[in-house]
Design an enzyme around this catalytic site. Structure first.
Site, PDB file in Angstrom:
ATOM      1  N   HIS A  18      48.021  11.453  51.754  1.00  0.00           N
ATOM      2  CA  HIS A  18      47.107  12.145  52.656  1.00  0.00           C
ATOM      3  C   HIS A  18      47.825  12.512  53.948  1.00  0.00           C
ATOM      4  O   HIS A  18      48.104  11.657  54.778  1.00  0.00           O
ATOM      5  CB  HIS A  18      45.917  11.224  52.946  1.00  0.00           C
ATOM      6  CG  HIS A  18      44.879  11.810  53.825  1.00  0.00           C
ATOM      7  ND1 HIS A  18      44.593  11.314  55.070  1.00  0.00           N
ATOM      8  CD2 HIS A  18      44.041  12.854  53.631  1.00  0.00           C
ATOM      9  CE1 HIS A  18      43.624  12.012  55.613  1.00  0.00           C
ATOM     10  NE2 HIS A  18      43.269  12.956  54.765  1.00  0.00           N
ATOM     11  N   GLU A  45      49.986  16.148  50.495  1.00  0.00           N
ATOM     12  CA  GLU A  45      48.956  17.088  50.912  1.00  0.00           C
ATOM     13  C   GLU A  45      49.430  17.989  52.040  1.00  0.00           C
ATOM     14  O   GLU A  45      50.120  17.549  52.955  1.00  0.00           O
ATOM     15  CB  GLU A  45      47.710  16.324  51.377  1.00  0.00           C
ATOM     16  CG  GLU A  45      46.556  17.250  51.720  1.00  0.00           C
ATOM     17  CD  GLU A  45      45.434  16.545  52.462  1.00  0.00           C
ATOM     18  OE1 GLU A  45      44.286  16.983  52.326  1.00  0.00           O
ATOM     19  OE2 GLU A  45      45.718  15.570  53.184  1.00  0.00           O
ATOM     20  N   ASP A  47      47.395  20.517  54.681  1.00  0.00           N
ATOM     21  CA  ASP A  47      46.275  21.254  55.260  1.00  0.00           C
ATOM     22  C   ASP A  47      46.876  22.483  55.930  1.00  0.00           C
ATOM     23  O   ASP A  47      47.874  22.369  56.647  1.00  0.00           O
ATOM     24  CB  ASP A  47      45.545  20.414  56.316  1.00  0.00           C
ATOM     25  CG  ASP A  47      44.863  19.201  55.723  1.00  0.00           C
ATOM     26  OD1 ASP A  47      44.057  19.369  54.805  1.00  0.00           O
ATOM     27  OD2 ASP A  47      45.144  18.079  56.190  1.00  0.00           O
ATOM     28  N   HIS A  60      46.059  19.674  60.248  1.00  0.00           N
ATOM     29  CA  HIS A  60      44.739  19.400  59.704  1.00  0.00           C
ATOM     30  C   HIS A  60      43.627  20.231  60.316  1.00  0.00           C
ATOM     31  O   HIS A  60      42.690  20.628  59.634  1.00  0.00           O
ATOM     32  CB  HIS A  60      44.398  17.912  59.871  1.00  0.00           C
ATOM     33  CG  HIS A  60      43.048  17.541  59.323  1.00  0.00           C
ATOM     34  ND1 HIS A  60      41.930  17.434  60.118  1.00  0.00           N
ATOM     35  CD2 HIS A  60      42.644  17.296  58.059  1.00  0.00           C
ATOM     36  CE1 HIS A  60      40.885  17.118  59.362  1.00  0.00           C
ATOM     37  NE2 HIS A  60      41.287  17.027  58.118  1.00  0.00           N
ATOM     38  N   GLU A 150      45.314  22.510  50.963  1.00  0.00           N
ATOM     39  CA  GLU A 150      43.953  22.846  51.383  1.00  0.00           C
ATOM     40  C   GLU A 150      43.966  23.987  52.381  1.00  0.00           C
ATOM     41  O   GLU A 150      44.710  23.948  53.368  1.00  0.00           O
ATOM     42  CB  GLU A 150      43.259  21.640  52.029  1.00  0.00           C
ATOM     43  CG  GLU A 150      41.844  21.964  52.516  1.00  0.00           C
ATOM     44  CD  GLU A 150      41.162  20.827  53.247  1.00  0.00           C
ATOM     45  OE1 GLU A 150      40.083  21.061  53.828  1.00  0.00           O
ATOM     46  OE2 GLU A 150      41.718  19.704  53.247  1.00  0.00           O
TER      47      GLU A 150
END
Length: 324
Positions: A18, A45, A47, A60, A150
């Site tokens: 994460h 991950e 973002d 993020h 994402e």
């Protein structure tokens, strides 16, 4: 339902770093990603938000003051709400800011025992740089770590003149990520945007529908309606998995007791993988006794197919012991 949808489930749960190994290093830095790869992450991950000059960067939030020194470097550049939005700055400007551990509105570290303020200068990373970094580590370390990408607030970005979903999908394709068989997941909280990516933009990547709470206002998606059997049936028409918050799957009661909710059963019945967020040893779900209990519940009772964690090494050790 497409015959290729819902191919994402795996017998071996995956470890999703994460924002990198963010329990140990500032989130979304290359150092955090490298440590996560070394600790055994299956995916790291990203973002993604967009700069004023249309460059996708890895961070993020759509604003930057919580994780950088941008407010001090660019006084007077905040919007009326007090936030310094990435989309108001060029990449060249953002190259001058320094990333640090996440802080709250008062400037206090959110996680007090994580990486301290120091003279180490971490910088903003572009999506292209991170992809090349992960692919380079895969080559040099003999690994096959995937991307878990994402897009943040796509409707808001389009309102600001940037089609973030198209930009990110094009960049992933440029680096060889085009099919469900490729080592990448594409995730978003916005159901309409995932449907657009599948139907209008014709992406064949593995999609994960992130599930929030309506009060968070992540998108126009009705998450209450989504967290039903009917909602999971709809998600299965365009996505390969779901990314719910841990307590949307299981809840620990005060004084003991455990409630396993129906969402996981409904999702698996529709062939959807389940990758909940976020396991943190220093911020457990309410009333959970310890990290090990959380992991055992998720992997052995809910039978999740993967897990977002700030502590890749802790989850890797748990899964290794579970296989013995």
């Amino acid at each position: 339902m497409s015959p290729d949808v819902n191919c994402a489930r795996s017998h071996a749960p995956i470890i999703i770093a994460h924002r990198g190994a963010s329990g140990y290093l500032p989130e979304h830095t290359l150092a955090a990603k490298a440590l996560a790869v070394g600790m055994g992450a299956d995916y790291v991950e990203q973002d993604v938000v967009i700069t004023r000059d249309g460059v996708p960067i890895v961070t993020h939030d759509i604003y930057l003051e919580d994780v950088t020194d941008i407010a001090a470097r660019f006084p007077g550049r905040a919007r009326a709400d007090g936030h310094h939005y990435a989309i108001d700055f060029t990449l060249a400007e953002l190259r001058t800011v320094i990333r640090h551990e996440r802080v709250d509105d008062a400037g206090h570290e959110v996680f007090r025992d994580r990486f301290p303020p120091s003279g180490v200068h971490f910088g903003i990373v572009t999506l292209a740089e991170e992809i090349e970094f992960v692919q380079g580590l895969n080559r040099s370390a003999g690994k096959n770590v995937g991307l878990y990408t994402e897009v943040k607030y796509p409707a808001w970005h389009r309102g600001e003149g940037q089609d973030i979903t198209r930009i990110v999908l094009d960049m992933l394709a440029h680096y060889g990520y085009r099919r469900r068989a490729d080592e990448v997941y594409f995730q978003c909280f916005d159901a309409l945007e995932l449907k657009r990516a599948r139907q209008e933009l014709r992406s064949d990547l593995k999609f994960v529908q992130l599930i929030g709470e309506n009060a968070w206002k992540e998108s126009s998606t009705d998450y209450d309606a989504m967290r039903t059997d009917h909602g999971m049936a709809d998600v299965a028409t365009y996505a390969d998995g779901i990314g719910p918050e841990i307590t949307q799957l299981v809840e620990w009661r005060p004084g003991g007791g455990l409630v396993v909710k129906d969402l996981g059963r409904w999702a698996h019945a529709r062939g959807l993988a389940i990758h909940p967020y976020t396991h943190r040893v220093d911020s457990l779900p309410a009333n959970a006794p310890d990290s090990g209990s959380v992991l055992a519940t998720l992997f052995d009772q809910v039978r999740v197919d993967g897990l977002f964690t700030d502590f890749t090494d802790v989850v890797a050790r748990h899964l290794a012991a579970r296989r013995r």
